[in-house]
Write a protein that holds these residues in place. Structure first.
Motif, short mmCIF file in Angstrom:
data_model
loop_
_atom_site.label_atom_id
_atom_site.label_comp_id
_atom_site.label_asym_id
_atom_site.label_seq_id
_atom_site.Cartn_x
_atom_site.Cartn_y
_atom_site.Cartn_z
N PHE A 1 0.83 -1.21 0.00
CA PHE A 1 0.00 0.00 0.00
C PHE A 1 0.87 1.26 0.00
N TRP A 2 1.95 1.23 0.72
CA TRP A 2 2.87 2.35 0.85
C TRP A 2 3.53 2.67 -0.49
N GLU A 3 3.95 1.64 -1.18
CA GLU A 3 4.66 1.82 -2.45
C GLU A 3 3.70 2.14 -3.60
N ARG A 4 2.59 1.42 -3.68
CA ARG A 4 1.72 1.50 -4.86
C ARG A 4 0.51 2.39 -4.67
N GLY A 5 0.10 2.59 -3.41
CA GLY A 5 -1.16 3.25 -3.16
C GLY A 5 -2.28 2.24 -3.04
N TYR A 6 -3.41 2.67 -2.51
CA TYR A 6 -4.51 1.74 -2.23
C TYR A 6 -5.08 1.10 -3.49
N GLU A 7 -5.45 1.93 -4.45
CA GLU A 7 -6.19 1.40 -5.60
C GLU A 7 -5.32 0.50 -6.49
N ALA A 8 -4.04 0.81 -6.58
CA ALA A 8 -3.15 0.02 -7.45
C ALA A 8 -2.70 -1.27 -6.78
N THR A 9 -3.08 -1.47 -5.53
CA THR A 9 -2.72 -2.70 -4.82
C THR A 9 -3.88 -3.68 -4.90
N SER A 10 -3.72 -4.73 -5.65
CA SER A 10 -4.80 -5.70 -5.86
C SER A 10 -4.80 -6.77 -4.78
N THR B 1 13.52 8.75 4.59
CA THR B 1 14.49 8.37 3.55
C THR B 1 15.19 7.05 3.86
N ALA B 2 14.67 6.30 4.84
CA ALA B 2 15.33 5.07 5.28
C ALA B 2 15.44 4.05 4.15
N ASP B 3 16.55 3.34 4.13
CA ASP B 3 16.75 2.29 3.12
C ASP B 3 15.85 1.09 3.41
N GLY B 4 15.55 0.33 2.37
CA GLY B 4 14.84 -0.93 2.55
C GLY B 4 13.34 -0.82 2.67
N ARG B 5 12.79 0.36 2.43
CA ARG B 5 11.34 0.52 2.45
C ARG B 5 10.96 1.72 1.59
N PRO B 6 9.69 1.85 1.23
CA PRO B 6 9.30 2.99 0.40
C PRO B 6 9.62 4.32 1.07
N ARG B 7 9.92 5.31 0.26
CA ARG B 7 10.22 6.64 0.79
C ARG B 7 8.94 7.42 1.08
N GLY B 8 9.11 8.43 1.92
CA GLY B 8 7.97 9.26 2.25
C GLY B 8 7.09 8.61 3.30
N CYS B 9 5.87 9.11 3.42
CA CYS B 9 4.93 8.69 4.46
C CYS B 9 3.72 8.01 3.84
N LEU B 10 3.38 6.82 4.30
CA LEU B 10 2.22 6.11 3.79
C LEU B 10 0.95 6.93 3.92
N VAL B 11 0.80 7.64 5.03
CA VAL B 11 -0.41 8.42 5.28
C VAL B 11 -0.54 9.56 4.27
N ALA B 12 0.57 9.99 3.71
CA ALA B 12 0.54 11.05 2.72
C ALA B 12 0.29 10.54 1.31
N PHE B 13 0.68 9.28 1.02
CA PHE B 13 0.71 8.83 -0.38
C PHE B 13 -0.25 7.70 -0.74
N ALA B 14 -0.81 7.01 0.22
CA ALA B 14 -1.57 5.80 -0.12
C ALA B 14 -2.84 6.08 -0.91
N ALA B 15 -3.29 7.34 -0.94
CA ALA B 15 -4.50 7.66 -1.72
C ALA B 15 -4.15 8.27 -3.07
N ASN B 16 -2.86 8.33 -3.40
CA ASN B 16 -2.47 8.90 -4.70
C ASN B 16 -3.12 8.14 -5.85
N ASN B 17 -3.59 8.89 -6.82
CA ASN B 17 -4.17 8.33 -8.05
C ASN B 17 -5.43 7.50 -7.81
#
Length: 205
Positions: free
Chosen positions: A25-34, A101-117
């Motif tokens: 969900f963090w990387e792709r967003g809610y809708e793009a995660t099947s 910016t931590a390595d090994g996981r998506p960048r940014g904040c899930l709460v900010a990006f999971a509704a993108n697109n």
């Protein structure tokens, strides 16, 4: 509605499954995660996912709570452990530079990006994330108001405006992290942002 099973599956670690779902969900967003991607990543069959977590939206809500309690815990710790609200906010933003910016996981904040697109049908997703962001800002406001009342901050400080300022800085840092800004660059942003923090009454200019 949760799909029928004879019992809740116990053959997997719930926290690990949530972690794996969270990263999608963090990387792709809610809708793009099947559902297919979720079951593949979580290592469980679709019926087990439904039995353990409910539908996709219910899983997402639990993922958001998991993210906030685990990956967002540094924010509350900074505000609790520092002696003033100003040093707490400064520490929180500096730690955010590392966390976002931590390595090994998506960048940014899930709460900010999971509704993108997301399409208009994903109103509930937007609401869940907006509520989380609003709760964060309200907590900033509560702490700033308390500091003003105790004399730690000048009486002319407007808690709602200052809380929104910190929230905007954090969300901007999150977007910058997503766009590739380094930890050092975001630490510089945090330091610059805190130059605008109101000085305590009687403090030297």
């Amino acid at each position: 509605m949760v799909r029928g099973q004879s019992g809740r599956p116990r053959s997997f670690d719930r926290a690990e499954a949530l972690e794996r779902a969270m990263r999608l969900f963090w990387e792709r967003g809610y809708e793009a995660t099947s559902i297919a991607a979720l079951t593949r990543e979580m290592g469980i069959a679709a019926p087990s996912l439904y039995a353990a977590f409910g539908d996709k939206m219910t899983l997402f809500r639990e993922v958001v709570d998991f993210y906030v309690s685990v990956y967002g815990a540094y924010m509350g710790r900074a505000l609790e452990e520092e002696p003033t609200v100003g040093t707490g906010m400064a520490r929180m933003l500096h730690e955010a530079a590392s966390e976002l910016t931590a390595d090994g996981r998506p960048r940014g904040c899930l709460v900010a990006f999971a509704a993108n697109n997301c399409s208009p049908s994903c109103v509930e997703v937007e609401q869940v994330l907006r509520q989380q962001r609003g709760a964060m800002q309200e907590e900033f406001e509560r702490r700033i108001r308390k500091a003003r009342e105790s004399g730690e901050l000048p009486s002319g400080v407007e808690p709602k405006e200052l809380a929104r300022y910190v929230a905007v800085v954090f969300q901007g840092m999150s977007q910058q992290a997503r766009d590739g800004a380094s930890q050092a660059e975001l630490e510089a942003v945090a330091a610059t942002a805190m130059l605008a923090w109101p000085k305590a009454p009687g403090a030297e200019e």
